[in-house]
Design a protein around this motif. Structure first.
Motif, mmCIF file in Angstrom:
data_model
loop_
_atom_site.group_PDB
_atom_site.id
_atom_site.type_symbol
_atom_site.label_atom_id
_atom_site.label_comp_id
_atom_site.label_asym_id
_atom_site.label_seq_id
_atom_site.Cartn_x
_atom_site.Cartn_y
_atom_site.Cartn_z
ATOM 1 N N ASN A 17 15.287 26.186 -37.772
ATOM 2 C CA ASN A 17 14.056 25.386 -37.673
ATOM 3 C C ASN A 17 12.970 26.007 -36.802
ATOM 4 N N ALA A 18 13.380 26.451 -35.610
ATOM 5 C CA ALA A 18 12.358 26.921 -34.673
ATOM 6 C C ALA A 18 11.617 28.132 -35.230
ATOM 7 N N VAL A 20 10.854 28.681 -38.426
ATOM 8 C CA VAL A 20 9.806 28.149 -39.303
ATOM 9 C C VAL A 20 8.660 27.635 -38.449
ATOM 10 N N GLY A 21 9.038 26.887 -37.415
ATOM 11 C CA GLY A 21 8.020 26.295 -36.553
ATOM 12 C C GLY A 21 7.113 27.340 -35.936
ATOM 13 N N LEU A 24 4.671 28.915 -38.371
ATOM 14 C CA LEU A 24 3.557 28.005 -38.674
ATOM 15 C C LEU A 24 2.580 27.973 -37.513
ATOM 16 N N PHE A 25 3.151 27.875 -36.315
ATOM 17 C CA PHE A 25 2.281 27.835 -35.150
ATOM 18 C C PHE A 25 1.436 29.105 -35.064
ATOM 19 N N ALA A 27 0.517 30.909 -37.520
ATOM 20 C CA ALA A 27 -0.533 30.835 -38.543
ATOM 21 C C ALA A 27 -1.732 30.086 -37.989
ATOM 22 N N SER A 28 -1.461 29.011 -37.256
ATOM 23 C CA SER A 28 -2.591 28.262 -36.691
ATOM 24 C C SER A 28 -3.287 29.090 -35.620
ATOM 25 N N MET A 31 -5.719 31.336 -37.094
ATOM 26 C CA MET A 31 -6.968 30.655 -37.406
ATOM 27 C C MET A 31 -7.790 30.400 -36.141
ATOM 28 N N LEU A 32 -7.121 30.150 -35.031
ATOM 29 C CA LEU A 32 -7.855 29.931 -33.781
ATOM 30 C C LEU A 32 -8.617 31.198 -33.397
ATOM 31 N N GLY A 35 -11.339 31.985 -35.815
ATOM 32 C CA GLY A 35 -12.599 31.292 -35.523
ATOM 33 C C GLY A 35 -13.423 32.071 -34.519
ATOM 34 N N LEU A 36 -12.754 32.577 -33.484
ATOM 35 C CA LEU A 36 -13.492 33.313 -32.461
ATOM 36 C C LEU A 36 -14.013 34.636 -33.009
ATOM 37 N N ALA A 39 -16.922 34.051 -35.175
ATOM 38 C CA ALA A 39 -18.103 33.772 -34.366
ATOM 39 C C ALA A 39 -18.706 35.081 -33.857
ATOM 40 N N ILE A 205 -9.299 33.353 -23.380
ATOM 41 C CA ILE A 205 -8.304 32.598 -24.135
ATOM 42 C C ILE A 205 -7.065 33.444 -24.364
ATOM 43 N N PHE B 136 11.691 18.650 -34.844
ATOM 44 C CA PHE B 136 11.519 18.824 -33.400
ATOM 45 C C PHE B 136 11.151 17.483 -32.763
ATOM 46 N N VAL B 211 2.914 21.218 -37.553
ATOM 47 C CA VAL B 211 4.023 22.176 -37.521
ATOM 48 C C VAL B 211 5.340 21.426 -37.759
ATOM 49 N N THR B 215 7.804 21.913 -41.004
ATOM 50 C CA THR B 215 9.159 22.402 -40.766
ATOM 51 C C THR B 215 10.184 21.385 -41.266
ATOM 52 N N GLN B 219 12.872 22.429 -44.011
ATOM 53 C CA GLN B 219 14.228 22.677 -43.543
ATOM 54 C C GLN B 219 15.193 21.508 -43.740
ATOM 55 N N LEU B 245 -3.130 22.273 -40.146
ATOM 56 C CA LEU B 245 -2.644 23.456 -39.441
ATOM 57 C C LEU B 245 -3.667 24.584 -39.466
ATOM 58 N N PRO B 249 -7.761 24.695 -36.102
ATOM 59 C CA PRO B 249 -7.960 25.682 -35.018
ATOM 60 C C PRO B 249 -9.373 26.257 -34.929
ATOM 61 N N PRO B 250 -10.050 26.575 -36.046
ATOM 62 C CA PRO B 250 -11.414 27.058 -35.862
ATOM 63 C C PRO B 250 -12.313 26.028 -35.177
ATOM 64 N N SER B 253 -11.632 26.412 -31.590
ATOM 65 C CA SER B 253 -12.370 27.515 -30.960
ATOM 66 C C SER B 253 -13.838 27.153 -30.822
ATOM 67 N N LEU B 291 -23.864 28.631 -36.834
ATOM 68 C CA LEU B 291 -22.479 28.997 -36.547
ATOM 69 C C LEU B 291 -21.644 27.748 -36.280
ATOM 70 N N LEU B 295 -18.356 26.458 -38.407
ATOM 71 C CA LEU B 295 -17.047 26.210 -37.802
ATOM 72 C C LEU B 295 -16.687 24.734 -37.913
#
Ligand code: HEM
Ligand code: CU
Lengths: 263, 615
Positions: A17-18, A20-21, A24-25, A27-28, A31-32, A35-36, A39, A205, B136, B211, B215, B219, B245, B249-250, B253, B291, B295
């Protein structure tokens, strides 16, 4: 009650499980930072002027090596656990932690260096950078700014390398600029210009991520390692997941370094 | 292997898992049980929804009677927020903006999405896939509490000097960069900064939540539950979780950058030469408000689907159950969900036609905005055709689900003219846009929310909600929703701007549609009253509703009905397995008109000739 597949893999996905987790995290997280980075691209494409070579490349390069090494030792730590060699796990993870701390220390030296560096934008649009030849207090209240401008070759690799270890020699030329000719002046803090704003935000960051990673890894080096006695495979899984995060944070730096230091 | 063992040891443990007494706090407050977390989300968001609804009712009053004090509540506002906000019980434009921004923010981010995605998602998804809990559990608890802190921060922001955020739920810059920065400005305790911080908590919570949901679905599906046997609600949650997900996040940011702008004087979103209060702003410039819009809408558009997708899932479940037929095409439904999810990520800039992005870019976004209506229409068609030839059970959940369909239809169709630049240039920022999205966010989403509550209430509590009260909740709610939002479309054509504090009174062209303000406001108050039977029903049924006698009171086929009622810690008494597709209703040849997923064929004994012959 037990959750299935916390330690062993689910047969059809091949993952616990972890894992997969964390993917996914991550992947996010992509994206974070995505975004930067977007920009950064967006602002840079629209900018009339974009500063170059104001970061210390040797320092950045050194930090890049530090992080890459730490990724290697991270893998060593995990594989030691897999082979049930606890003391070597401790050793490798210890080195990883050390590298992380080293990275943050170098980063804070770089930050401090920027706070003592000044830039002046004249009404004509011309930019002069250098160190103040007066205290900041005086600079705020006086009608003129006295500044020792950076030498021509301030962007050179060798010059920057030398400047880490000794105050750069060279003529102590001091420029005096009346405030009324100045459109904007400040030390190199985020608000100085968009470039520094992106620099501090992105590396800031990133540094927070390193810090978070250090806390997690530190936990698995210390108190969390107790799990080894009852369930070594579970500990190995957790370290693997933490390691994936650590590699990701390294990878982000591999993108940050050229983006901010070189281009 | 290990997990196999844990499964059997769990079965060997017998019926009641976790015999150790759990303390009250662990059970109801810091719970790690997905069902309790689901209730927590649901109750919190219903409360927030009520609060945000109340803000809107007050705004509607002010719109109907511009410049007049609000009866009863006006003086309370003046007391609570000070006479600079509501002098003599009249809202100032400032306060009106605060209420508008907070109404939108809270409804979208802190009421509907948490209720539909996290509330139902937490309660239903593990049950529907036959899992003992989320993957979880402790992370799950953390998600809820992060969300909760976000809500608290938003609420508190009403009471800082200057009041809550005023820049709309979109927090457009550069307005938002400099909002609240007047005299007495505190860097942290001001509306807009608290908005950003509250959102950061909310975003982090929903990230961890998605998340967890993904999962769990990947699973913890039980044996035999292959992808194409998943209930549609699980599918809708999966797609929604991916949107959250990847799209949130953008915005996180962007929120960080806006915080930098506000706290450290950077200019991410402020251009050069910005003039504020007649003075050149003391900033470096070089940033861009466009911008921020990119976003923001990169999340903002998927976010609206985050809200509507779970309602599609809920409605799909209820339709299948109450038409007693399989969905007309399960596969089309599922692929449409996936297509909508994917496309919703690449149409965001249709909110930005007015920014002058250029031909090529707008063409791209027009094309994909138009294309996204195809899967939407397909999905509606699946549901509509599922009704064909069915002998429908008109119970309360089904009424709400049925009403969802036309509301979703109106919402979708009114979106198309907004998706094309030629018509959007006229309609942008008018009440038409408000009408369009509210059809989606209010009638459609809320009707499905109620449908879901009435539908899963018996499983969650062991009691039915009252049918009669449900019906007198349903009809006025359905009617007055339209009373509020249809006139908005009309006003929009007259060019009434969406954020006018006087409701358009100063606008020449609006004069002959101004009376609609009163229609809408009357409908809003009536809608508020129509919720009273629901609230009574909810609490009364909780303690005194008719008890369910069967674990599967709606005679449904999906796994959540295989648990004890209400399900205990660990959910299932025995490990469950799945033997068939999710909606096998009215399959010819069986004596029962529904074949639960968890029943093997032998146990459902076909109506073979032999079995009919008495021995
Ligand atoms: C076929 C589907 C849809 C199309 C073609 C569509 C199109 C559009 C367009 C082009 C706009 C921007 C209008 C403007 O600002 O000038 C818009 C606004 C909006 N739509 Fe949709 N939409 C669709 C479905 C939805 C759904 C499913 C929801 C929500 C559940 C939704 C919620 C919204 C919201 C909240 C706004 C306004 C945002 C704001 O400016 O505050 N839409 N829609
Ligand atoms: Cu949109």
């Amino acid at each position: 009650m037990e959750i299935p597949y916390t330690v062993t893999a689910r047969p059809d996905t091949g993952l616990y499980n972890a894992k997969v987790g964390i993917w996914l995290f991550l992947a996010s997280e992509v994206m974070l930072f995505g975004g930067l980075f977007s920009a950064y691209i967006f602002l840079r494409l629209g900018a009339t002027h974009w500063p170059h070579h104001i970061l210390n490349v040797p320092m950045g390069l050194f930090n890049t090596m530090v992080l890459i090494s730490s990724s290697i030792t991270m893998v060593m730590a995990w594989s030691s656990l897999k082979m049930r060699q606890f003391s070597s796990y401790r050793k490798w993870l210890g080195i990883t932690l050390f590298c992380g701390v080293l990275f943050l220390s170098v980063k804070s030296v770089e930050y401090k260096d920027k706070f003592h560096h000044y830039g002046i934008i004249l009404n004509s649009g011309q930019e002069i950078t250098g160190h103040l030849a007066m205290t900041e207090e005086e600079a705020i209240h006086s009608d003129v700014l006295k500044i020792k401008p950076d030498p021509e070759n301030a962007g050179d690799f060798l010059f920057q390398l030398k400047s880490i270890f000794s105050k750069p020699e060279g003529e102590e030329k001091v420029l005096e600029i009346p405030k009324k000719e100045i459109r904007w002046w400040s030390n190199f803090v985020p608000k100085y210009n968009t470039y520094l704003a992106t620099y501090f935000t992105m590396t800031g960051i990133h540094a927070l991520h390193i810090l978070g990673g250090l806390l997690v890894l530190g936990y698995f080096w210390g108190p969390g390692a107790a799990l080894y006695r009852t369930n070594p495979e579970h500990l190995a899984n957790r370290v693997e997941v933490a390691g994936l995060f650590w590699h990701f944070v390294d990878l982000v730096w591999i993108f940050l370094f050229p983006t901010l230091y070189l281009f | 292997m290990d997990s196999e063992m844990s499964m059997t040891s769990q079965a060997a443990h017998g019926h009641h898992e976790g015999h150790e007494e759990i303390s009250w706090i662990r059970k109801y407050v810091f719970s790690t049980d997905h069902k309790m977390i689901g209730y927590q989300y649901m109750v919190t968001s219903l409360f927030v929804a009520l609060f945000a609804f109340f803000l809107m009712v007050l705004m509607r009053w002010q719109l109907s009677f511009p410049g007049k004090p609000i009866p009863i509540f006006g003086p309370i506002l003046e007391k609570l927020l000070g006479s600079s906000m509501a002098p003599g019980g009249v809202m100032t434009p400032q306060l009106y903006n605060s209420f508008g921004a907070m109404h939108g923010t809270m409804m979208i981010f802190m009421a509907l999405v948490p209720a539909l995605f996290a509330g139902f998602g937490n309660f239903v998804v593990p049950l529907q896939i036959g899992a003992p809990d989320m993957a979880f559990p402790r992370l799950n608890m953390a998600s809820f509490w992060l969300f909760f802190v976000g809500v608290l921060i938003m609420m508190v922001s009403f009471f800082v000097p200057g009041g809550a955020a005023k820049s709309g739920w979109t927090s457009y810059t550069p307005l938002a960069d400099f909002a609240d920065m007047g005299p007495g400005f505190h860097p942290i305790f001001n509306g807009q900064t608290l908005w950003l911080i509250g959102m950061a908590f909310n975003i982090t919570g929903s990230l961890l939540g998605s998340v967890n949901i993904i999962t769990t679905i990947i699973q913890l599906r039980t044996k035999g539950l292959s992808w194409m046997r998943l209930p549609v609600f699980v599918w809708s949650e999966l797609v929604t979780a991916f949107l959250l997900l990847l799209a949130f996040p953008p915005l996180e940011s962007a929120a960080i950058m806006q915080l930098m702008d506000r706290l450290f004087g950077t200019s991410f979103f402020s251009p050069e030469g910005l003039i504020i209060n007649g003075k050149h702003a003391d900033i470096s410039g070089g940033g861009s408000s466009i911008l921020w819009q990119h976003l923001f809408w990169f999340l903002g558009h998927p976010e609206v689907y985050v809200q509507i997708l779970p309602t599609m899932g809920i409605v799909g479940e209820i339709f299948a159950n109450n038409t007693r037929k399989p969905l007309w095409s399960y596969k089309v439904f599922v692929y449409s969900l996936l297509a909508i999810g994917f496309l919703s990520m690449i149409v965001w800039a249709h909110h930005m036609y007015m920014t002058g992005m250029g031909q090529a870019v707008t063409s791209f976004f027009q094309i994909f905005t138009t294309i996204i209506s195809i899967p939407s229409v397909l999905l509606g068609t699946v549901l509509l055709l599922s009704l064909w030839g069915a002998s429908i059970r008109f119970n309360v959940p089904m009424l709400f689900a049925l009403a969802w369909l036309p509301m979703f239809g109106i919402g979708g169709l009114t979106g198309l003219p907004l998706g094309w630049t030629a018509s959007d240039v006229v309609l942008h920022d008018t009440y038409y846009v408000i009408g369009h999205f509210h059809y989606m966010m209010a009638p459609a989403s809320l009707l499905a929310l109620f449908a879901g509550i009435y539908y899963w209430f018996p499983k969650a509590t062991g009691r039915y909600m009252n049918e009669f009260l449900g019906k007198i909740h349903f009809w006025p709610t359905f009617i007055f929703f339209n009373g509020i939002f249809f006139p908005m479309l009309v006003q929009g054509f007259a060019g009434v701007h969406r954020r006018w504090y006087d409701g358009g009174a100063g606008w020449q062209m609006a004069q002959n549609v101004l009376w609609l303000n009163q229609v809408m406001s009357f409908s809003a108050w009536a809608l508020a009253i129509a919720q009273i039977p629901f609230i009574i029903n909810f609490f009364w049924s909780l303690f005194a509703g008719k008890k369910v006698t069967d674990d599967n009171p709606w005679q449904a086929t999906t796994l959540e009905w295989a648990t004890p009622t209400p399900p205990g810690h660990g959910n299932f008494l025995h490990p469950v397995a799945v033997y068939r597709d999710p909606y096998e209703y009215s399959v010819p040849g069986y004596k029962q008109d529904y074949l639960p997923q968890w029943e093997p064929d032998e146990r459902l004994s076909k109506e073979g000739k032999l079995s009919q012959v008495p021995f």
